[in-house]
Design a protein around this motif. Structure first.
Motif, PDB file in Angstrom:
ATOM      1  N   GLY A 626       0.808  -1.203   0.000  1.00 32.03           N
ATOM      2  CA  GLY A 626       0.000   0.000   0.000  1.00 32.03           C
ATOM      3  C   GLY A 626       0.844   1.257   0.000  1.00 32.03           C
ATOM      4  N   LYS A 627       0.169   2.381  -0.051  1.00 33.03           N
ATOM      5  CA  LYS A 627       0.876   3.660  -0.039  1.00 33.03           C
ATOM      6  C   LYS A 627       1.505   3.952   1.320  1.00 33.03           C
ATOM      7  CE  LYS A 627      -1.629   6.037  -3.743  1.00 33.03           C
ATOM      8  NZ  LYS A 627      -0.430   6.289  -4.555  1.00 33.03           N
ATOM      9  N   THR A 628       0.887   3.440   2.389  1.00 32.50           N
ATOM     10  CA  THR A 628       1.445   3.590   3.731  1.00 32.50           C
ATOM     11  C   THR A 628       2.000   2.253   4.187  1.00 32.50           C
ATOM     12  OG1 THR A 628      -0.167   5.320   4.271  1.00 32.50           O
ATOM     13  CG2 THR A 628       0.966   4.265   6.105  1.00 32.50           C
ATOM     14  N   THR A 629       3.258   2.214   4.542  1.00 31.82           N
ATOM     15  CA  THR A 629       3.896   0.980   5.002  1.00 31.82           C
ATOM     16  C   THR A 629       4.734   1.285   6.231  1.00 31.82           C
ATOM     17  OG1 THR A 629       5.860   1.301   3.643  1.00 31.82           O
ATOM     18  CG2 THR A 629       4.042   0.096   2.640  1.00 31.82           C
ATOM     19  N   GLY A 630       5.173   0.222   6.891  1.00 29.85           N
ATOM     20  CA  GLY A 630       6.036   0.398   8.056  1.00 29.85           C
ATOM     21  C   GLY A 630       5.807  -0.694   9.068  1.00 29.85           C
ATOM     22  N   TRP A 631       6.249  -0.450  10.288  1.00 29.09           N
ATOM     23  CA  TRP A 631       6.073  -1.444  11.332  1.00 29.09           C
ATOM     24  C   TRP A 631       6.154  -0.800  12.715  1.00 29.09           C
ATOM     25  CZ3 TRP A 631      10.625  -1.537   8.356  1.00 29.09           C
ATOM     26  CH2 TRP A 631      11.820  -1.256   9.035  1.00 29.09           C
ATOM     27  N   ILE A 632       5.588  -1.510  13.678  1.00 31.46           N
ATOM     28  CA  ILE A 632       5.736  -1.184  15.091  1.00 31.46           C
ATOM     29  C   ILE A 632       6.376  -2.397  15.743  1.00 31.46           C
ATOM     30  CG2 ILE A 632       4.560  -0.617  17.248  1.00 31.46           C
ATOM     31  CD1 ILE A 632       2.315   0.600  15.591  1.00 31.46           C
ATOM     32  N   GLY A 633       7.511  -2.195  16.378  1.00 30.42           N
ATOM     33  CA  GLY A 633       8.231  -3.296  17.002  1.00 30.42           C
ATOM     34  C   GLY A 633       8.448  -3.048  18.482  1.00 30.42           C
ATOM     35  N   TYR A 634       8.372  -4.113  19.265  1.00 27.75           N
ATOM     36  CA  TYR A 634       8.639  -4.010  20.701  1.00 27.75           C
ATOM     37  C   TYR A 634       9.404  -5.251  21.146  1.00 27.75           C
ATOM     38  CZ  TYR A 634       8.017  -4.237  25.752  1.00 27.75           C
ATOM     39  OH  TYR A 634       8.254  -4.350  27.096  1.00 27.75           O
ATOM     40  N   THR A 635      10.391  -5.037  21.992  1.00 23.04           N
ATOM     41  CA  THR A 635      11.176  -6.144  22.549  1.00 23.04           C
ATOM     42  C   THR A 635      11.303  -5.985  24.061  1.00 23.04           C
ATOM     43  OG1 THR A 635      12.512  -6.255  20.531  1.00 23.04           O
ATOM     44  CG2 THR A 635      13.357  -7.395  22.467  1.00 23.04           C
ATOM     45  N   TYR A 656      24.882  -4.248  26.587  1.00 22.80           N
ATOM     46  CA  TYR A 656      23.740  -3.843  25.779  1.00 22.80           C
ATOM     47  C   TYR A 656      22.469  -4.605  26.158  1.00 22.80           C
ATOM     48  CZ  TYR A 656      27.129  -1.205  23.191  1.00 22.80           C
ATOM     49  OH  TYR A 656      28.108  -0.310  22.846  1.00 22.80           O
ATOM     50  N   ASP A 657      22.409  -5.021  27.428  1.00 17.79           N
ATOM     51  CA  ASP A 657      21.160  -5.556  27.962  1.00 17.79           C
ATOM     52  C   ASP A 657      20.186  -4.393  28.137  1.00 17.79           C
ATOM     53  OD1 ASP A 657      19.275  -7.175  29.555  1.00 17.79           O
ATOM     54  OD2 ASP A 657      20.019  -5.961  31.218  1.00 17.79           O
ATOM     55  N   ARG A 658      19.076  -4.459  27.428  1.00 13.82           N
ATOM     56  CA  ARG A 658      18.069  -3.397  27.544  1.00 13.82           C
ATOM     57  C   ARG A 658      16.714  -4.051  27.742  1.00 13.82           C
ATOM     58  NH1 ARG A 658      20.943  -0.167  23.382  1.00 13.82           N
ATOM     59  NH2 ARG A 658      19.351  -0.531  21.795  1.00 13.82           N
ATOM     60  N   ARG A 659      16.044  -3.649  28.828  1.00  9.92           N
ATOM     61  CA  ARG A 659      14.783  -4.308  29.145  1.00  9.92           C
ATOM     62  C   ARG A 659      13.711  -4.019  28.099  1.00  9.92           C
ATOM     63  NH1 ARG A 659      16.744  -6.648  31.195  1.00  9.92           N
ATOM     64  NH2 ARG A 659      17.195  -6.023  33.333  1.00  9.92           N
ATOM     65  N   HIS A 660      13.643  -2.772  27.628  1.00  9.65           N
ATOM     66  CA  HIS A 660      12.589  -2.392  26.686  1.00  9.65           C
ATOM     67  C   HIS A 660      13.204  -1.722  25.459  1.00  9.65           C
ATOM     68  CE1 HIS A 660       9.640  -3.128  29.883  1.00  9.65           C
ATOM     69  NE2 HIS A 660      10.422  -2.429  30.681  1.00  9.65           N
ATOM     70  N   ASP A 661      12.697  -2.101  24.305  1.00  6.34           N
ATOM     71  CA  ASP A 661      13.058  -1.455  23.044  1.00  6.34           C
ATOM     72  C   ASP A 661      11.798  -1.288  22.218  1.00  6.34           C
ATOM     73  OD1 ASP A 661      15.753  -0.610  22.180  1.00  6.34           O
ATOM     74  OD2 ASP A 661      16.337  -2.591  22.913  1.00  6.34           O
ATOM     75  N   ILE A 662      11.538  -0.076  21.772  1.00  8.44           N
ATOM     76  CA  ILE A 662      10.365   0.211  20.957  1.00  8.44           C
ATOM     77  C   ILE A 662      10.818   0.926  19.692  1.00  8.44           C
ATOM     78  CG2 ILE A 662       8.116   1.364  20.854  1.00  8.44           C
ATOM     79  CD1 ILE A 662       8.102   1.356  23.913  1.00  8.44           C
ATOM     80  N   SER A 663      10.232   0.554  18.570  1.00 10.58           N
ATOM     81  CA  SER A 663      10.512   1.258  17.317  1.00 10.58           C
ATOM     82  C   SER A 663       9.217   1.414  16.533  1.00 10.58           C
ATOM     83  CB  SER A 663      11.552   0.506  16.481  1.00 10.58           C
ATOM     84  OG  SER A 663      11.075  -0.771  16.107  1.00 10.58           O
ATOM     85  N   VAL A 664       9.005   2.605  16.023  1.00 15.62           N
ATOM     86  CA  VAL A 664       7.869   2.901  15.160  1.00 15.62           C
ATOM     87  C   VAL A 664       8.435   3.442  13.853  1.00 15.62           C
ATOM     88  CG1 VAL A 664       5.755   4.224  14.856  1.00 15.62           C
ATOM     89  CG2 VAL A 664       6.420   3.447  17.150  1.00 15.62           C
ATOM     90  N   VAL A 665       8.128   2.779  12.751  1.00 16.63           N
ATOM     91  CA  VAL A 665       8.697   3.133  11.453  1.00 16.63           C
ATOM     92  C   VAL A 665       7.551   3.253  10.443  1.00 16.63           C
ATOM     93  CG1 VAL A 665      10.271   2.409   9.609  1.00 16.63           C
ATOM     94  CG2 VAL A 665      10.810   1.856  12.002  1.00 16.63           C
ATOM     95  N   PHE A 666       7.545   4.320   9.670  1.00 19.62           N
ATOM     96  CA  PHE A 666       6.496   4.452   8.671  1.00 19.62           C
ATOM     97  C   PHE A 666       7.020   5.171   7.433  1.00 19.62           C
ATOM     98  CE2 PHE A 666       6.315   8.718  10.343  1.00 19.62           C
ATOM     99  CZ  PHE A 666       5.882   9.491   9.274  1.00 19.62           C
ATOM    100  N   THR A 667       6.401   4.865   6.294  1.00 19.81           N
ATOM    101  CA  THR A 667       6.605   5.620   5.047  1.00 19.81           C
ATOM    102  C   THR A 667       5.240   5.816   4.414  1.00 19.81           C
ATOM    103  OG1 THR A 667       6.884   3.661   3.635  1.00 19.81           O
ATOM    104  CG2 THR A 667       8.872   4.559   4.669  1.00 19.81           C
ATOM    105  N   HIS A 668       5.059   6.922   3.729  1.00 18.88           N
ATOM    106  CA  HIS A 668       3.795   7.174   3.043  1.00 18.88           C
ATOM    107  C   HIS A 668       4.071   7.855   1.712  1.00 18.88           C
ATOM    108  CE1 HIS A 668      -0.489   7.803   2.442  1.00 18.88           C
ATOM    109  NE2 HIS A 668      -0.209   9.039   2.068  1.00 18.88           N
ATOM    110  N   LYS A 669       3.476   7.321   0.671  1.00 20.34           N
ATOM    111  CA  LYS A 669       3.614   7.875  -0.669  1.00 20.34           C
ATOM    112  C   LYS A 669       2.355   8.662  -1.016  1.00 20.34           C
ATOM    113  CE  LYS A 669       4.553   6.564  -5.473  1.00 20.34           C
ATOM    114  NZ  LYS A 669       4.816   5.439  -6.387  1.00 20.34           N
ATOM    115  N   PHE A 670       2.469   9.997  -1.009  1.00 20.79           N
ATOM    116  CA  PHE A 670       1.334  10.840  -1.365  1.00 20.79           C
ATOM    117  C   PHE A 670       1.076  10.800  -2.870  1.00 20.79           C
ATOM    118  CE2 PHE A 670       2.684  12.526   2.705  1.00 20.79           C
ATOM    119  CZ  PHE A 670       1.480  12.774   3.346  1.00 20.79           C
TER     120      PHE A 670
END
Length: 802
Positions: A626-635, A656-670
């Motif tokens: 689709g025109k909008t793509t991406g992901w939401i990740g949590y560890t 590099y022990d990290r209890r929480h990792d969050i990433s929000v990634v998006f792209t949108h093609k207008f």
């Protein structure tokens, strides 16, 4: 009785012959470019029996003779149906066309894996098509920085391309470029990776459930494939950014027979820094020189001899260089100076790799691949001090040079075998000759006034030669339409200094398809590693040394189990949820105060052996179409190490022990003219070792002039303090315009949009203007300060595709 038996046998043979299977085989490729499409799906529409194209786009499917409808599909391409009257074995090459952009349904992420259908788990295909849309520091698209945004992957120091996967160390990642190991995947001290996005076709990240064909590292495999080159027409692009420029070109040498791809890039920090250095020299009346840059070059050529035979050659060459120097004298006025001095410093490091690969179709069911590869990594540092006596014109030179590296030559043969639609077998073997140069130093001292005292000597470690022989076998088995299993084994034999280490490594993965859009998965994998990386820094430096395992420090071993689920949701969404546990044995860690700078001599006396464990849960919600793509990740994860002689034998968190990792990634093609991309990341702070108290070893008091060595820091434990949490937002925009001969793009991005001053490092600051009394001494108060080096950073770049 015999007649009955003979009649039964003839019936069985008759039935077998009537149900004789014939084979359809060939290659699946992009119709426009001729690039082979790995992981494309081919299946019989009637019975849904099918197969998946291998790394080179080859497929083989056996079916009963008669009329069938063959379906070929690949995410982002139009599905193609082909009607066949199957009477004999058929060679059928299939070309697929990209989907139109109508209704925004074109795939824009390039993720070609249906995670519900696949047996494989803990694997992600990186969206190369959208890599350039995402904003990154200084506007330079980078494969490893995008991988850092995935669940289960921690980034290292801010701004660098180091990755830490499921509790593993930086040395536990196997980087492959066209199947060749890359020992140092970083440029400019880790701020860029060696993988030029313009030269790359696919990137696969394996975090667990490793197929048997992979081995040599404990924690991950990053398998990068270069573009083959367009077989149909010439194409190219170039870009100019704030600190680097790139140029790529590809096309046919002989249309539909021979193609090439070439890509090059260079940074120009050294050039941009010259006006600043010149200004500073003018202000300080100095003669300082300094600069740093890197360049790299990718080239690939391939030729199709026939439908059965194809030859590939690919190569990569990259170098980083840094230099500095100063020229001065010993007088406040040049007219009265008696001595003149000149200091020079230089360092360089880099990789050179090459691969020669021959594909040959032995039978419609048996595909062979024969490969010769070469990989070399080196690090070189030089310093020179020249002094000239202006009175008697005598000269003295002090020269030092240090060199280290590793060199591999590998021969490999592997096969893909498709005996039935329910089995896809891979097997092969390879031999590698390793040449380690753990560190050699050269020192030279010459004096024209005392030539008899000149010194020229070399010292350091002997070269080490090792031999590695590995074999693997794996079978992807379809038991029923719901249940699939991938079972295999990887066997490695490593010989060094008359010691031989044999390590069998079983692998098992299964997928149960509960519903058409939902599957449950589990995997187990054992991995062995035959090299150690000696490092004294939290970031990957070129000074880090690769050394082979020894009798005392045996190959590290990891055992990892994972369970998870994959669900295809409406609106082209997919959800994966995985839990894992990994146990790691024979890890090494350096003792406090130990350093490997200057060589790996007697390194075994400077490290300790222990083990570690890591466990966690990973969540990924992803949209690839689709025109909008991406992901939401949590560890959510936890990683600990335990060494008998470190931290009093108690377990401690990994750096590099990290209890929480969050990433929000998006792209949108207008539209075709404008698209945007953005990321937001959050992570628990890294674990660091800090001293919160001191005790004196003499009566000498503190002095305003600085620190005294009469006080000893007391550390309660290793990695006993957490840095503040890390978070950051990046945004980018791309403006495209169709020109007469191509597409022009202006890219504008902002790194760290809200100017979050994340800690790069922590240090104690002593306030000598604010003293207090302690044991009859005036002691300065101290505060824990954070050093931040990446504020909000805007960038702009220009690119043109033709």
């Amino acid at each position: 009785m015999k007649k009955n038996f003979l009649f039964l046998l003839l019936c069985i043979i008759s039935i077998s012959l009537s149900a004789q299977r014939l084979t359809i085989s060939g290659y699946i490729s992009d119709k426009e470019s001729g690039e082979r499409l790995m992981n494309a799906n081919v299946y019989n529409k009637a019975n849904l029996q099918g197969t998946i194209a291998n790394t080179y786009g080859f497929y083989s499917l056996s079916q009963v003779k008669g009329e069938i409808t063959l379906v070929a599909s690949f995410i982002g391409y139009q599905t193609k149906e082909i009607k066949l009257n199957l009477q004999n074995d058929v060679s059928l090459n299939i070309e697929l066309e990209l989907q139109s952009d109508e209704l925004g349904e074109i795939t824009v992420s390039g993720n070609a894996i249906n995670k519900v259908e696949e047996t494989q788990m803990s694997m992600t295909v990186l969206p190369i098509q959208k890599l350039k849309t995402l904003p990154v520091i200084l506007g330079e698209a980078d494969v490893l920085k995008v991988i850092q945004l995935l669940p289960g992957v921690q980034s290292g120091t801010e701004g660098t391309s180091g990755i830490y996967v499921r509790g593993g160390g930086a040395d536990q990642n196997l980087f492959l470029l066209d199947g060749v190991p890359v020992y140092n995947a970083s440029h400019l001290l880790g701020f860029f990776s060696v993988f030029n996005p313009d030269a790359i076709k696919t990137v696969k990240l394996y975090k667990g459930g490793f197929p048997a064909r992979y081995g040599g590292r404990l924690s991950s495999v990053i398998d990068v494939s270069m573009k083959d080159g367009n077989m149909k027409k010439f194409k190219g692009d170039f870009s100019i950014g704030l600190i680097s420029s790139k140029l790529s070109f590809e096309g046919p040498i002989i249309k539909d027979k021979t193609s090439f791809m070439v890509s090059a890039r260079r940074t120009y920090v050294d050039i941009l820094a010259q006006p600043i250095v010149a200004f500073m020299n003018k202000q300080e009346d100095a003669s300082v020189k300094m600069g740093a840059y890197f360049h790299d070059f990718n080239l690939k050529v391939n030729h199709i001899f026939s439908d059965r035979s194809r030859l590939y050659w690919s190569g990569y060459h990259g170098r980083d260089k840094g230099h500095g120097g100063d020229k001065y004298d010993n007088g406040w006025d040049k007219k009265i100076a008696t001595n003149e001095y000149e200091d020079k410093f230089g360092l360089s490091w880099g990789n050179t790799i090459s691969s020669l690969r021959w594909n040959y179709l032995l039978t419609p069911k048996l595909f062979s691949n024969t490969t010769l590869t070469y990989s070399k990594y080196f690090f070189d540092i030089e310093s020179q001090e020249l002094s000239t006596n202006l009175v008697d014109k005598t000269e003295e030179e002090i020269y030092f040079k240090y060199f280290s590296g590793i060199e591999d030559i590998t021969a490999k043969v592997d096969f893909d075998f498709f005996p039935t639609p329910n089995h896809a077998i891979k097997f092969g073997t390879y031999y590698t000759s390793h040449h380690f140069t753990p560190g050699v130093s050269n020192f030279k001292n010459t004096n024209s006034a005392f030539e008899e005292m000149d010194t020229d000597t070399s010292y350091g470690n002997r070269d080490i030669y090792a031999h590695e022989l590995s074999s693997f076998f794996e079978d992807d088995i379809t038991i029923t339409n719901k249940l699939k299993i991938n079972a295999g084994i990887h066997l490695s034999i490593f010989n060094v200094d008359n010691e031989t280490f044999i390590r069998p490594q079983p692998r098992l993965a299964l997928r149960y398809k509960a519903k058409d859009n939902w599957s449950i998965k589990a995997s187990y994998s054992r991995m062995a590693q035959h090299v150690h990386l000696l490092a004294t820094s939290g970031i990957n430096l070129p000074t880090d040394l690769w050394v082979p395992v020894t009798k005392k420090y045996e190959p590290p071993i990891s055992d990892q189990v994972a369970v998870g689920t994959a669900i295809n949701l409406p609106f082209h969404l997919s959800l994966t949820l995985e839990g894992f546990y990994k146990d790691m044995k024979n890890l090494i860690a350096y003792k406090e105060g130990a350093s490997f700078m200057g060589g790996g001599a007697d390194w075994e006396s400077k490290v300790e052996k222990g083990h570690g464990w890591s466990y966690g849960v990973e969540f990924l919600l992803e949209k690839t179409v689709g025109k909008t793509t991406g992901w939401i990740g949590y560890t959510w994860s936890k990683t600990e190490h335990q060494f008998d002689n470190i931290n009093f034998g108690k377990a401690f968190p990994a750096k590099y022990d990290r209890r929480h990792d969050i990433s929000v990634v998006f792209t949108h093609k207008f539209s075709d003219k404008f698209d945007i991309g953005g990321t937001w990341v959050y992570g628990t702070g890294n674990a660091v070792t800090l001293s919160f108290s001191q005790y004196p070893i003499s009566e000498i008091p503190y002095s305003n002039s600085g620190y005294w060595n009469n006080n000893v820091n007391y550390y309660e434990g290793r990695n006993n303090y957490r840095m503040p949490a890390y978070h950051r937002m990046d945004l980018g925009m791309n403006f495209h315009k169709q020109k007469k001969h191509g597409i022009r793009t202006w890219s504008v991005s902002v790194y760290n949009v809200y100017n979050q001053l994340n800690p790069f490092m922590l240090q104690w600051k002593y306030d000598y203007d604010n003293m207090y009394s302690l044991d009859y001494q005036q002691v300065p108060k101290k505060r824990l300060m954070k050093l931040s080096i990446f504020p909000i950073i805007p960038s702009i770049s220009y690119s043109y595709k033709f």
